[in-house]
Structures are given as structure tokens and as C-alpha cells.
Scaffold this active site. Sequence first.
Site, PDB file in Angstrom:
ATOM      1  N   LEU A 133     -19.395  35.701 -14.396  1.00  0.00           N
ATOM      2  CA  LEU A 133     -18.697  36.895 -13.928  1.00  0.00           C
ATOM      3  C   LEU A 133     -17.218  36.834 -14.303  1.00  0.00           C
ATOM      4  CD1 LEU A 133     -18.606  39.550 -12.296  1.00  0.00           C
ATOM      5  CD2 LEU A 133     -18.295  38.159 -10.228  1.00  0.00           C
ATOM      6  N   GLU A 135     -13.521  36.021 -15.959  1.00  0.00           N
ATOM      7  CA  GLU A 135     -12.992  35.993 -17.316  1.00  0.00           C
ATOM      8  C   GLU A 135     -11.552  35.488 -17.277  1.00  0.00           C
ATOM      9  OE1 GLU A 135     -15.678  39.794 -18.882  1.00  0.00           O
ATOM     10  OE2 GLU A 135     -13.482  39.848 -19.081  1.00  0.00           O
ATOM     11  N   GLY A 139     -10.314  37.489 -12.610  1.00  0.00           N
ATOM     12  CA  GLY A 139     -10.826  36.532 -11.638  1.00  0.00           C
ATOM     13  C   GLY A 139     -11.150  37.217 -10.330  1.00  0.00           C
ATOM     14  N   ARG A 275     -11.765  -1.445  11.174  1.00  0.00           N
ATOM     15  CA  ARG A 275     -10.414  -1.918  10.883  1.00  0.00           C
ATOM     16  C   ARG A 275      -9.706  -2.295  12.181  1.00  0.00           C
ATOM     17  NH1 ARG A 275      -6.623  -3.876   7.178  1.00  0.00           N
ATOM     18  NH2 ARG A 275      -4.606  -2.835   7.445  1.00  0.00           N
ATOM     19  N   GLN A 343      -5.689  10.055   5.725  1.00  0.00           N
ATOM     20  CA  GLN A 343      -4.676   9.548   6.654  1.00  0.00           C
ATOM     21  C   GLN A 343      -5.230   8.442   7.538  1.00  0.00           C
ATOM     22  OE1 GLN A 343      -1.599  10.608   6.392  1.00  0.00           O
ATOM     23  NE2 GLN A 343      -0.729   9.364   8.041  1.00  0.00           N
ATOM     24  N   GLY A 347      -3.220   3.446   3.509  1.00  0.00           N
ATOM     25  CA  GLY A 347      -3.045   3.157   2.084  1.00  0.00           C
ATOM     26  C   GLY A 347      -4.351   3.083   1.343  1.00  0.00           C
ATOM     27  N   GLU A 370     -16.003  31.159  -5.823  1.00  0.00           N
ATOM     28  CA  GLU A 370     -16.757  32.232  -5.147  1.00  0.00           C
ATOM     29  C   GLU A 370     -15.843  33.171  -4.368  1.00  0.00           C
ATOM     30  OE1 GLU A 370     -19.722  32.614  -5.880  1.00  0.00           O
ATOM     31  OE2 GLU A 370     -20.639  30.678  -6.304  1.00  0.00           O
ATOM     32  N   THR A 372     -11.416  33.425  -3.821  1.00  0.00           N
ATOM     33  CA  THR A 372     -10.423  32.608  -3.123  1.00  0.00           C
ATOM     34  C   THR A 372     -10.424  32.934  -1.634  1.00  0.00           C
ATOM     35  OG1 THR A 372      -8.645  34.220  -3.373  1.00  0.00           O
ATOM     36  CG2 THR A 372      -8.963  32.628  -5.184  1.00  0.00           C
TER      37      THR A 372
END
Length: 390
Positions: A133, A135, A139, A275, A343, A347, A370, A372
Site C-alpha cells: 500500500l 509508497e 505513507g 540480581r 532500566q 548497564g 499499520e 502511525t
Amino acid sequence: MSDRAPQWVERRLPTEESSQLIALVRDIAQREITPRAAEEEEAGRFPREVFTLLSESGLLGLPYDSAHGGGDQPYEVYLQVLEELGAARLTVGLGVSVHSLACHALAGYGTKDQQTEHLPAMLSGGLLGAYCLSEPASGSDAASLRTKAVRDGDDWVITGTKAWITHGGIADFYTVLARTGVEGPRGITAFLVPGDAAGLSAAVPEKKMGMKGSPTAQLHFDGVRVPDARRIGEEGQGFAIALSALDSGRLGIAACAIGVAQAALNEALGYATGRKQFGRPIADFQGLRFMLADMATRIEAGRALYLEAARLRDAGRPFSRQAAMAKLFCTDAAMQVTVDAVQVLGGYGYTQDFPAERLMREAKVLQIVEGTNQIQRMVIARHLAGPESR
């Protein structure tokens, strides 16, 4: 970091058959998809053999009629399958959604002869589809597309360029929207174009932030000749067909988004419970516990929203507004949940040693495809307040 088992979703499914279907999908995901996802995404490898397996297992035509090779499953079930696949690897989940979208026009608007000839191979014969659809200059304003189809005897000759095509260059068939008449939405017609048609070529795939294993490419139509027998629906009906497909496609994206978010939550939970800092698991700290609670709440809310829209669709009731809401909320939720997962891992979340960073990169595209999320807000507002004043 932790031996914590995956957080399986407790699903409310309508039949024992659908429960067995979800069990099958999870088994395939655990054996064939998840173990290779990170490596293949980094290498940019498309898992065509997985789609072949899904087709052989009856998972590429779930929401369509079994008379043509489909699975006769309601959207309520089909979307939960997409969620499971999206959690395992978005390239696969979104790929199945795009394939279903590519089948929609023929299944919903094709003649009985067209359906008998083409649908069995499309739904369960190992073929892979794509939907054309957008181009380069068309869009969000899809009705302004420029690709043309000109009648030549019993054929149509298609010329133009399509953009942002998932499976571009590797699909076996393309559902193509092209202009056959006046400007605007009433001059657009749908066609079923073989992937090996003369004059059809694909550009080099886009280099994307995420979903590197899923090829996204421009398609060039240089006088591609298609018989009128491959025209889907009436001349000028193409845009209406496209819109009807997009409502369903948006639900597919919503389900995939919740899958990605669920995968990110699972990673965050596994890490947080394993952790230790200051002598105890970081999951004991209130600030982090609240983050996990918010992540889980967004996921549950999104899942409830897309399932409610699916049930409306299954009941034959209008669901366009709810589809836009589900796409908007679920993809925004996926973006927030994946950012929070990074988060939680600190790290480590920023490294490729853990899936969180890949999931965050993949979540972003779901806010774009699909339609925005800005377009979704426009759709919702029009349902609430009517068209904008001119």
C-alpha cells in the site's frame, strides 16, 4: 542471573482446541524460534524455514475458512497466537500478521473461482505474502498513491514503486493497491501479483534500527503485466478493501506489541529476582517493584483492549475505533515497558548480552507500522467527534 521460569500467560480460550493450539505454538517457539532469535536478528537472517514449519502446522491461515486451507479460528484466538509468536521473535510474529493481511483481500473480496485457485496455497501451501500500500511519497496519506495500473486488453500493466514492504523481495505473492481511475480513494483497485512476475524487482532492504531479520524493501513495478483474473474486487474498490484489512492488521500489531512487552517483563523479572545488591535481590526494593507493577499493568490492560476489539470483530460488530485504540495503547505500552526493562537491568540492559535492548529497538517500529500512532489518534477522534471541519 536467575533460574526463574518464564512467566507464562494464563489465557482464557474459548475451546479445548484453541488451548491445544496455544500449547503447540509455545512448543514451536521454545524449540525453533527463541533459541536462535538474538543470533539471527544480529546477522539479519530471515527464518524462512520457520514460516514453512508454521504453514505445515496450520498456523499461517488461522482466521480463514478451512474450506480453503484456513484454521477456522476466531480473531480472539488468532491474536493470542500472534502474541506468543511476537514474544518469541517479532520478525516471526509480525511476519505472520503481514501474511494474514496479504490474504485478507482475496479471502474477503475475491470471487469463488479466485479463492479456490489461490487461497489453499496462500493459507497452508507454504507460500509467504506481502502487502503493498505505502509508497515513497504516500505513507499516512495512502489515498494519494501514484502506482498506476492501466488496462490493456485482458491484462493490467502496473507501473510504480511501493515502499516499506515487509517481506519485500522474498514474498511469493503481493497484494498490491494501484490507481486505475480518478485521484483520491475512489480510483484505487487491488491486485494479486505473483512474486516472480516479469518487471517486478526489489531494492536493497532498508537498514533498520530493529527487526533486522525481517526484510523491508521498496518494490519496483516496471510494466508488470497482471491478468484481469487477478484483480480483486471491483475497479475502484481497492481503498475500501485496504481500509478493511488495516482494521484487522492493527489488531495484529497490537497483539505482537503485547508479546514484545511480555517478553521484556519476563526478562526484567528474571533479572530482578536473581540480581543481588546490598545483600538482597533488587526485586525487594520498592522503587523497582513499582516499576515491575506498572509494566505488568500496562501489559494486562493492552491485552484486554485488543481482545475486546477481537471479540467485537468475531461477533460481526463494528470494531474500527477499538482497533485503533488497541494499536495505539498496546504499542505505546510496549515502548514504555521495554524502556523500563532496560532500566531494570541497568548497564546489562544496554548490552547485547541480554534481550532487553533488542526488544526496546523492536518496540519502536510498532508505533509506526499499520498507521502511525498519530494516525490512530485521528481515527479515534473522528469516531468520537466526527470529521474535522474544513
